[in-house]
Design a protein around this motif. Structure first.
Motif, PDB file in Angstrom:
ATOM      1  N   UNK A  91      31.704  74.687  94.405  1.00 32.05           N
ATOM      2  CA  UNK A  91      30.858  73.789  95.179  1.00 32.05           C
ATOM      3  C   UNK A  91      30.488  74.418  96.521  1.00 32.05           C
ATOM      4  N   UNK A  92      31.425  75.141  97.124  1.00 35.02           N
ATOM      5  CA  UNK A  92      31.136  75.819  98.396  1.00 35.02           C
ATOM      6  C   UNK A  92      30.022  76.847  98.222  1.00 35.02           C
ATOM      7  N   UNK A  93      30.064  77.589  97.116  1.00 35.92           N
ATOM      8  CA  UNK A  93      29.017  78.575  96.845  1.00 35.92           C
ATOM      9  C   UNK A  93      27.678  77.888  96.585  1.00 35.92           C
ATOM     10  N   UNK A 180      16.669  86.757  96.971  1.00 29.79           N
ATOM     11  CA  UNK A 180      17.567  87.781  96.442  1.00 29.79           C
ATOM     12  C   UNK A 180      19.031  87.398  96.628  1.00 29.79           C
ATOM     13  N   UNK A 181      19.387  86.941  97.841  1.00 26.48           N
ATOM     14  CA  UNK A 181      20.769  86.529  98.101  1.00 26.48           C
ATOM     15  C   UNK A 181      21.090  85.264  97.311  1.00 26.48           C
ATOM     16  N   UNK A 182      20.108  84.380  97.175  1.00 25.43           N
ATOM     17  CA  UNK A 182      20.292  83.182  96.348  1.00 25.43           C
ATOM     18  C   UNK A 182      20.673  83.563  94.921  1.00 25.43           C
ATOM     19  N   UNK A 189      28.370  81.970  90.301  1.00 23.46           N
ATOM     20  CA  UNK A 189      28.779  80.568  90.118  1.00 23.46           C
ATOM     21  C   UNK A 189      28.689  80.197  88.637  1.00 23.46           C
ATOM     22  N   UNK A 190      29.819  79.851  88.004  1.00 29.49           N
ATOM     23  CA  UNK A 190      29.807  79.496  86.579  1.00 29.49           C
ATOM     24  C   UNK A 190      29.302  78.075  86.348  1.00 29.49           C
ATOM     25  N   UNK A 191      27.977  77.915  86.402  1.00 28.40           N
ATOM     26  CA  UNK A 191      27.384  76.594  86.209  1.00 28.40           C
ATOM     27  C   UNK A 191      26.018  76.793  85.556  1.00 28.40           C
ATOM     28  N   UNK A 196      23.305  73.373  88.248  1.00 28.22           N
ATOM     29  CA  UNK A 196      23.252  74.047  89.541  1.00 28.22           C
ATOM     30  C   UNK A 196      22.077  73.577  90.378  1.00 28.22           C
ATOM     31  N   UNK A 197      20.898  73.491  89.780  1.00 33.79           N
ATOM     32  CA  UNK A 197      19.717  73.024  90.498  1.00 33.79           C
ATOM     33  C   UNK A 197      19.899  71.580  90.964  1.00 33.79           C
ATOM     34  N   UNK A 198      20.487  70.750  90.126  1.00 34.66           N
ATOM     35  CA  UNK A 198      20.712  69.345  90.493  1.00 34.66           C
ATOM     36  C   UNK A 198      21.639  69.240  91.694  1.00 34.66           C
ATOM     37  N   UNK A 199      22.722  70.000  91.689  1.00 36.81           N
ATOM     38  CA  UNK A 199      23.683  69.936  92.794  1.00 36.81           C
ATOM     39  C   UNK A 199      23.048  70.451  94.085  1.00 36.81           C
ATOM     40  N   UNK A 200      22.308  71.548  93.991  1.00 37.10           N
ATOM     41  CA  UNK A 200      21.635  72.078  95.184  1.00 37.10           C
ATOM     42  C   UNK A 200      20.690  71.037  95.780  1.00 37.10           C
ATOM     43  N   UNK A 201      19.908  70.378  94.926  1.00 36.93           N
ATOM     44  CA  UNK A 201      18.980  69.354  95.406  1.00 36.93           C
ATOM     45  C   UNK A 201      19.725  68.179  96.023  1.00 36.93           C
TER      46      UNK A 201
END
Length: 319
Positions: A91-93, A180-182, A189-191, A196-201
Motif C-alpha cells: 500500500x505504501x508503494x 518511468x518511475x511510476x 507491486x504484486x497487484x 492497482x489503478x483503483x487504489x491509486x485513484x
C-alpha cells in the motif's frame, strides 16, 4: 483411417489458430489503447480548456475512481480490493505510484491546454529510454552497447532542444520521468492492473474532493454551473482515463513485450501530428533534428529489444 487423419490434422491446427486469435485480439486492444492516448485523450482535454488544469485533474480523479469501482464490482473483485487496502509495504508503494501518476496527469493536462502537445509527444517518445536507464540504475539490468548509443542520441536530442530554446523541455522530461518511475514502482507491486489503478485513484480522491470543495466555497468552480456539455465532458474523463489503461493491460497479457514496445510509439506520434497539423504548434528545423535523433535512438532500441526477444538466453537481463 482417413477420418482419423483428418481428426489429427484438425487437432494439430487448433492451438495455432487459438494463438493467432489471441494475438489478433491483443493487437486490437493495443491499437484501441494507443489510439485513445494519441488522439482521443488530447482532443478531450482540449475541449476542456475553459476549466483550470487542477480542476480537470480533480474531476478526472473522482470520476476515474467511480468508474474503476464500478468495474471492480462488475468483475467481482471487491475482496481483492479490500485485501490490497490493508496497510502494508504494498500500500505504501501504491501511495508513491499514486503521487507520481497524479503529477503526470496534471502536467499532461496543463501542457495540452497550453499549446505544448509537441512536448508531450517528446516525453512519451523518450519514455522507453528513460525506462532503460531506470532499469540499469535500480534493477541492475545490463545495457547493450547499442542501447548506450540509443540513450546518448536521445540525450543529444533533448540537449539540442534545451540549447535552442534557452530552457530544458521540462514538460517532456517531467512526463517521461514521472511515468518511468511510476512504471518502476508498479513493477515491484504484486497487484493486478485494475486493482492497482483503483487504489491509486481512491488514494487521490480525498485530495481531489477537498480541492473541489474549496473551489466551491470560493466560488471559483467552473463545472456544474449550467453548461451540461462541459459537465458531460468532465464526467467522461473517468472513461477516457480508465478505458485505455484496461485495454493496454488486456493487450499486454496477449502480446509479446517487444510487440507492445513497437506499438506504443503510435500514441506520441498521434500527439505530435495533432500538435503540428491541427493546432499549429512550432516545429522548425531544430525540433526536426532533435526528433530525428530521438527517432534514431528508438529505432536502435527497438531493434535491440526484438533481437533480445528472439534470443532470450543470450542476454538474460535486458531492459
Amino acid at each position: 483411417m482417413q477420418h482419423q487423419l483428418e481428426e489429427r490434422r484438425k487437432t494439430s491446427t487448433e492451438p495455432a489458430a487459438s494463438e493467432a486469435a489471441t494475438a489478433k485480439a491483443g493487437v486490437l486492444y493495443a491499437l484501441a489503447a494507443f489510439f485513445m492516448w494519441g488522439l482521443v485523450v488530447p482532443l478531450h482535454f482540449k475541449l476542456l480548456s475553459a476549466v483550470p488544469p487542477l480542476q480537470i485533474l480533480a474531476y478526472r480523479i473522482v470520476w476515474s475512481s467511480l468508474f474503476a469501482l464500478g468495474l471492480i464490482v462488475f468483475a467481482r473483485q471487491v475482496r481483492q480490493l479490500t485485501d490490497a487496502l490493508v496497510f502494508s509495504r504494498r500500500l505504501a508503494l501504491l501511495c508513491l505510484s499514486a503521487g507520481l501518476i497524479g503529477v503526470n496527469w496534471l502536467v499532461y493536462i496543463w501542457a495540452v491546454n497550453n499549446g505544448h502537445l509537441v512536448q508531450t509527444s517528446l516525453g512519451y517518445f523518450i519514455n522507453p529510454l528513460i525506462n532503460v536507464a531506470l532499469g540499469v540504475l535500480f534493477l541492475r539490468e545490463r545495457l547493450h552497447p547499442a542501447q548506450v548509443v540509443a540513450c546518448g542520441l536521445a540525450g543529444a536530442g533533448v540537449l539540442l532542444l534545451a540549447v535552442s530554446s534557452g530552457e530544458m523541455p521540462w514538460v517532456a522530461l517531467t512526463l517521461a520521468l514521472s511515468f518511468g518511475v511510476y512504471g518502476l514502482v508498479r513493477k515491484t507491486v504484486p497487484v493486478s492492473p485494475l486493482i492497482g489503478f483503483s487504489i491509486e485513484s481512491l488514494l487521490l480522491t480525498p485530495l481531489a474532493l477537498g480541492y473541489l470543495g474549496l473551489t466551491l466555497l470560493q466560488g471559483s468552480t467552473i463545472a456544474f454551473q449550467g453548461d451540461w456539455s462541459l459537465d458531460f465532458l468532465l464526467v467522461l474523463t473517468g472513461l477516457s482515463t480508465a478505458a485505455p489503461l484496461i485495454w493496454f493491460a488486456a493487450a499486454a497479457r496477449r502480446l509479446k513485450l517487444s510487440t507492445i514496445g513497437l506499438l506504443q510509439y503510435l500514441a506520441p506520434t498521434g500527439q505530435l501530428a495533432l500538435g503540428v497539423l491541427v493546432y499549429g504548434e512550432a516545429f522548425g528545423w531544430v525540433e526536426a533534428l532533435a526528433f530525428a535523433a530521438i527517432w534514431a535512438a528508438l529505432a536502435i532500441y527497438s531493434v535491440t529489444a526484438l533481437r533480445s526477444a528472439h534470443h532470450p538466453t543470450a542476454h538474460p537481463k535486458q531492459a
